[in-house]
Scaffold this active site. Structure first.
Site, PDB file in Angstrom:
ATOM      1  N   GLY A  89       0.822  -1.204   0.000  1.00 26.37           N
ATOM      2  CA  GLY A  89       0.000   0.000   0.000  1.00 26.37           C
ATOM      3  C   GLY A  89       0.857   1.254   0.000  1.00 26.37           C
ATOM      4  CB  SER A  90       0.240   4.599   1.394  1.00 26.39           C
ATOM      5  OG  SER A  90      -0.830   4.891   0.525  1.00 26.39           O
TER       6      SER A  90
END
Length: 553
Positions: A89-90
């Site tokens: 993800g981020s």
């Protein structure tokens, strides 16, 4: 019939009773009480019927704990291990930032470069947007994924690539805010950085990262998910939990830079040590990675090159969380103690920040001193709270905030406000402040003081309960070229229903004059000087004030 929106979701039935599964073999040099504490954190995912997580902890670059819980693949009964590959993800953003920093050290890029030098497809908004604005979420660019969702084809419904990102961003006629005046998280900046690296380096972002970043750092199990169709040996699947089942939910997109890192907890431990020592690139690399954004008023924010510069209690922390499809991630570094915590999960019901911090607390122990919780009621007793009670509106987004008084304490939503003076309140136990303004003795609004903003205010507004005749005024079709969609608005008994192709509907309810809300959506109708409704404005999450024109006016 399987629809395009659902064909990538495969439901797997739960057994009625979870079967405990022994965690993967553990590498540990820590006290058994710490190991037991971490096991307890992940107990609900420690099952052959559940996806789970992998955890890695290092101290001063040496692995002191590795353990995995739950299953990597529920269809083939494959357990997670510390070597399982997950999508981060981020957490990915710091790797895109690092690639930019390497090109800065090469003299190819400058953090002060105008993004339009490299990506002229971005409209000229009259204010320079720098690469550092993109890295620190201070550019004002709308989040392209949020715009795609408004269009009806969000990131989970369509395989977007970087051409789609550019197409969406090139249609935007305005920013959320002027560059450098505010922090607002936006994936757009990091997809643009990936495109900049493509164009500035003369090779693909994925290949540049492999040869210039991952291999020199010793991260042999790390790569970008630049194609969601590519086979990755050792990768877990990812899952959403439903009421009685798990369903597969892996990213179906080609975009990367904002997310898309495929890695292991071991490689993330190596990376955190590089961010501490500089690895092959030295102290200049470390300095640029940790360079925080600076707002126009000169104040520093807490976000740097894909890194959140914060604290856990009174312990310095450098962290980031990640969430994409069914994957969850946390990466944290606590420099004073030399502790690094990496968590990668394939279960969407793992709370990233809270779970990652719980692991960190197990290893940091008595090093953490949490601030005392104020006695809000006692501290509020000397103040007249009633003038502050009411409904407030943020002018740019239109988002409302209701301030109430309960049992002698002022609240913003469910968060208690601590009076510091007759006009200044601390929000909860944090650093944010509300500074109220009076005119002719009456409270008319407040300014927000916080690291995220150089300018943010709310104005006091009356509540509004329209009758059916007033609601009928808003009926009609409204079109947005920026989102390439249109809304059909019809009146209901208590509000408005908005219909959108192919057959999506949501209802909004009145909040204040011409303003309606549904969850995170804020819809405000716009009138001309004669009072005729000519359009609407939609604010939702990372998109402020998107304009729709009323057809037939």
């Amino acid at each position: 019939m399987t629809t395009p929106r659902s064909q990538h979701l495969i439901t797997i039935a739960f057994a009625t009773a979870a079967i405990a599964v022994a965690p993967a073999p553990v590498h540990t040099q820590v006290d058994s009480s710490i190991q037991s504490r971490v096991d307890e954190i992940f107990s609900q995912w420690d099952s052959e019927m559940s996806p789970g997580c992998s955890v890695g902890v290092t101290q001063n670059g040496e692995t002191i704990f590795e353990r995995a819980y739950g299953m990597a693949d529920l269809e083939w009964d494959i357990p997670n291990t510390p070597e399982t590959i997950f999508e981060g993800g981020s957490v990915s953003k710091q790797f895109a930032a690092a690639a930019v920093v390497l090109l800065v050290l090469d003299g190819v890029l400058s953090l002060e470069d105008d993004v339009r030098r490299w990506v002229p497809e971005i409209p000229d908004y009259g204010n320079k947007i720098t690469l550092h604005h993109l890295m620190t979420h201070t550019s004002g660019l709308r989040d392209w994924g949020s715009i795609a969702s408004i269009s009806g084809w969000g990131r989970e419904n369509r395989a977007h690539d970087h051409d789609d990102v550019l197409d969406i961003l090139s249609r935007q006629t305005q920013l959320n805010f002027e560059p450098g005046t505010e922090y607002s998280y936006s994936n757009s900046g990091y997809n643009l950085l990936a495109i900049v690296i493509d164009r500035a380096s003369g090779t693909s972002f994925a290949e540049f990262s492999k040869t210039r970043l991952f291999e020199p750092a010793g991260m042999v199990n790390t790569q970008w998910r630049d194609s969601h169709r590519r086979i990755i040996r050792g990768r877990s699947s990812a899952y959403n939990q439903t009421e009685n089942s798990w369903e597969i939910n892996r990213p179906v997109e080609y975009v990367h830079g904002n997310g898309g890192i495929l890695t292991t907890v071991g490689d993330l431990g190596i990376w955190n040590q590089v961010l501490t020592t500089g690895g092959p690139w030295g102290q200049d690399f470390v300095t640029l990675m940790h360079k925080p954004g600076v707002l126009r008023d000169g104040s520093e924010i807490k976000y740097a090159g894909g890194l959140m510069l914060s604290s856990l209690g009174d312990v310095q922390a450098v962290t980031h969380t990640g969430s994409t499809a069914g994957y969850r991630a946390f990466l944290g570094r606590f420099p004073e103690q030399g502790i690094s915590v990496a968590m990668l999960c394939n279960a969407s019901n793992v709370s990233t920040g809270a779970t990652g911090q719980s692991i960190a607390r197990a290893f940091l122990g008595n090093a953490i001193k949490d601030p005392n919780t104020p006695n809000y009621r006692a501290e509020s007793a000397a103040f007249n709270l009633e003038p502050f009670v009411g409904l407030y509106r943020e002018p740019m987004t239109g988002l409302p905030m209701r301030i109430t008084s309960q049992n002698g304490v002022l609240y913003s939503g469910t968060t208690a406000l601590l009076p510091l003076s007759g006009s200044e309140f601390q929000v909860g136990n944090g650093d944010r402040r509300y500074i109220f303004e009076r005119r002719a003795g009456k409270v008319i609004g407040f300014e927000v003081e916080d690291w995220q903003y150089s300018e943010r205010s709310f104005e006091k507004v009356p509540t509004w309960t329209p009758n059916r005749s007033e609601l009928n005024e808003f009926e009609g079709d409204y079109r947005s070229e920026e989102a390439e969609t249109f809304f059909r608005v019809t009146a209901t008994q208590n509000g408005l229903e908005i219909w959108q192709r192919p057959n999506d509907r949501f209802e909004v309810h009145p909040v204040y004059g011409d303003g309606f809300r549904s969850g995170g959506r804020m819809v405000r109708f716009r009138r001309d000087e004669d009072g005729e409704i000519i359009g609407l404005s939609l604010s939702i999450g990372r998109v402020y004030d998107m304009r729709f024109s009323r057809e037939g006016t």
